[in-house]
Design a protein around this motif. Structure first.
Motif: not given
Length: 121
Positions: A35-38, A40-42, A85-91
């Motif tokens: 899963s990932r979380q950017a 400000g996002n869930e 760029a929209e793949d940027t997140a904590v995985y």
């Protein structure tokens, strides 16, 4: 003690590739997921793999990400290509004690600490 430890995150340019790893210890998981979380996002589902190797992907990553596992090493991987760029997140990787993977985060009982993926444009 059960642990899931992710690695392989980092900074990559758009269009590039990364391979994430998640090593599990303390128990063997029949199904695992990413899963990932950017900011400000869930947290959102990315991919899952079941006990028999069946895989499932979020529409946003289908065709670009590949989940796989090495049962002997109790490790799951996430190969990511054509990063955006929209793949940027904590995985985060997660494990569950059931046969099938799941898209619901609440179905997983064990989680890693996460690894940061940053895609620059």
């Amino acid at each position: 003690q059960v642990q899931l430890v992710e690695s392989g995150g980092g900074l990559v340019q758009a269009g590039g590739s990364l391979r994430l790893s998640c090593a599990a210890s303390g128990r063997t998981f029949t199904a695992m997921g990413w899963s990932r979380q950017a900011p400000g996002n869930e947290r959102e589902f990315v991919a899952a793999i079941s006990w028999n190797g069946n895989t499932d992907y979020a529409d946003s990553v289908k065709g670009r990400f590949t989940i796989s596992r090495d049962m002997a090493k109790n490790t799951v991987y996430l190969q990511m290509v054509s990063l955006k760029a929209e793949d940027t997140a904590v995985y985060y990787c997660a494990g569950r004690r059931y046969l099938d993977g799941s898209r619901r985060g609440s179905d997983y009982g064990y989680w890693g600490q996460g690894t940061q993926v940053t895609v620059s444009t």
